[in-house]
Design a protein around this motif. Sequence first.
Motif, PDB file in Angstrom:
ATOM      1  N   GLY A 170      -4.396  10.072  35.519  1.00 13.49           N
ATOM      2  CA  GLY A 170      -3.246   8.768  35.791  1.00 13.49           C
ATOM      3  C   GLY A 170      -2.469   9.649  36.796  1.00 13.49           C
ATOM      4  O   GLY A 170      -1.881   9.165  38.033  1.00 13.49           O
ATOM      5  N   ILE A 212      -4.388   9.515  40.264  1.00 17.61           N
ATOM      6  CA  ILE A 212      -3.822   8.070  40.973  1.00 17.61           C
ATOM      7  C   ILE A 212      -2.640   7.725  41.631  1.00 17.61           C
ATOM      8  O   ILE A 212      -2.460   7.483  42.383  1.00 17.61           O
ATOM      9  CB  ILE A 212      -4.622   6.517  39.223  1.00 17.61           C
ATOM     10  N   ASN A 213      -1.561   7.896  40.743  1.00 14.47           N
ATOM     11  CA  ASN A 213      -0.403   8.014  40.736  1.00 14.47           C
ATOM     12  C   ASN A 213      -0.303   8.792  42.895  1.00 14.47           C
ATOM     13  O   ASN A 213       0.559   7.985  43.029  1.00 14.47           O
ATOM     14  CB  ASN A 213       0.606   8.960  40.214  1.00 14.47           C
ATOM     15  N   MET A 260      -7.021  -5.450  30.604  1.00 20.02           N
ATOM     16  CA  MET A 260      -7.004  -4.066  30.495  1.00 20.02           C
ATOM     17  C   MET A 260      -6.252  -3.193  28.813  1.00 20.02           C
ATOM     18  O   MET A 260      -6.173  -2.279  28.595  1.00 20.02           O
ATOM     19  CB  MET A 260      -6.107  -3.147  31.660  1.00 20.02           C
ATOM     20  N   TRP A 287      -6.983   2.008  30.817  1.00 22.69           N
ATOM     21  CA  TRP A 287      -6.652   1.721  32.379  1.00 22.69           C
ATOM     22  C   TRP A 287      -5.515   0.633  31.801  1.00 22.69           C
ATOM     23  O   TRP A 287      -4.548   0.850  32.686  1.00 22.69           O
ATOM     24  CB  TRP A 287      -7.245   0.969  33.338  1.00 22.69           C
ATOM     25  N   SER A 288      -5.007   0.922  30.735  1.00 21.33           N
ATOM     26  CA  SER A 288      -3.573   0.607  30.513  1.00 21.33           C
ATOM     27  C   SER A 288      -2.246   1.614  30.568  1.00 21.33           C
ATOM     28  O   SER A 288      -1.586   1.294  30.374  1.00 21.33           O
ATOM     29  CB  SER A 288      -3.776  -0.063  29.203  1.00 21.33           C
ATOM     30  N   ILE A 295      -2.918   2.043  35.264  1.00 19.10           N
ATOM     31  CA  ILE A 295      -2.760   1.023  36.725  1.00 19.10           C
ATOM     32  C   ILE A 295      -1.289   0.502  36.266  1.00 19.10           C
ATOM     33  O   ILE A 295      -0.767   0.950  37.051  1.00 19.10           O
ATOM     34  CB  ILE A 295      -3.836   0.216  36.238  1.00 19.10           C
ATOM     35  N   ALA A 328       0.839   3.281  38.010  1.00 21.68           N
ATOM     36  CA  ALA A 328       0.271   3.690  39.185  1.00 21.68           C
ATOM     37  C   ALA A 328       0.676   4.105  40.279  1.00 21.68           C
ATOM     38  O   ALA A 328       0.963   4.909  40.779  1.00 21.68           O
ATOM     39  CB  ALA A 328      -0.932   3.208  39.538  1.00 21.68           C
TER      40      ALA A 328
END
Length: 297
Positions: free
Chosen positions: A88, A91-92, A140, A145-146, A149, A152
């Motif tokens: 996470g 991604i962030n 999701m 992914w929940s 995303i 994000a």
Amino acid sequence: MKFERRTKIKDDQWFDIIVYAIATVILIMILYPLLFVVSASFSDPSKVIGGEMWLLPKGFTLDAYKEVFETKEVWTGYKNTIIYTVLGTLINITLTTLAAYPLSRKDLPGRSIFMFIIAFTMFFSGGLIPTYLLVQSLGMVDTIWSMMIPTAIATYNLIVMRTYFQTSIPWELQEAALMDGSSNTRLLVSIILPLSKPIIAVMVLFYAVGHWNAYFNALIYLNSEHLYPLQIILRNILITNQNALMEGDAFGLGERLLLAESIKYSLIIVASIPVLLIYPFVQRHFIKGVMIGSLKG
């Protein structure tokens, strides 16, 4: 003149004394609860409840930690939380950087409009139900992914990083690189990112702590226990102990009550240690990044 200088020196000394005194009081107020929780987690719970322990452990015991770590779900929660935190945060940082850098460029058409739309989301959101329906429509719900995303990009972090790019990296340096034939991608990778280590460290810490403490999203989006993060597992352990106390008979109730009290302190330590271990490695960049990224904006 000498009298005025001596008076000024004395005033500075008194000012320093007052500042150090206030800082010491604040330090004690913050540090004592932390030390108490650590000591209580290793102490005999009867001594903690009886008020015999106030700083150092009394009746040293590891029963609470044994109870926590013998629960298989705790290790599952640790594994899930580490995955959510690492993936996470990656991604962030990637998405926040890719959004903040273009918005910091003076040659981006309509960047004020984009910033207004982005800042608007800090004050008004779609609400919980529309957000859940969106996550559900994307397939999701009850997936890893929940947990990553929907969060994000944090608008505040985006603004701080954009401010850093604008105030700490000279526009003339970027123009010079572009005139030498550098592409925007190479400019970002070879010049902007190496000069942005402080703000990246700040963002890593902000996002990582947020993922580690993530609680609400897991309650809303996750149904499978094997996907639960550590915070949900620890919550369930506390609820299970409380229910056991309420449903149990009188025999042995006191021992279970004492153990449940001790488990609360051990759970705080179990959930907090990883974050406390990360901070010293990013402290230098963290302080510099916060000062530059926030105060200059």
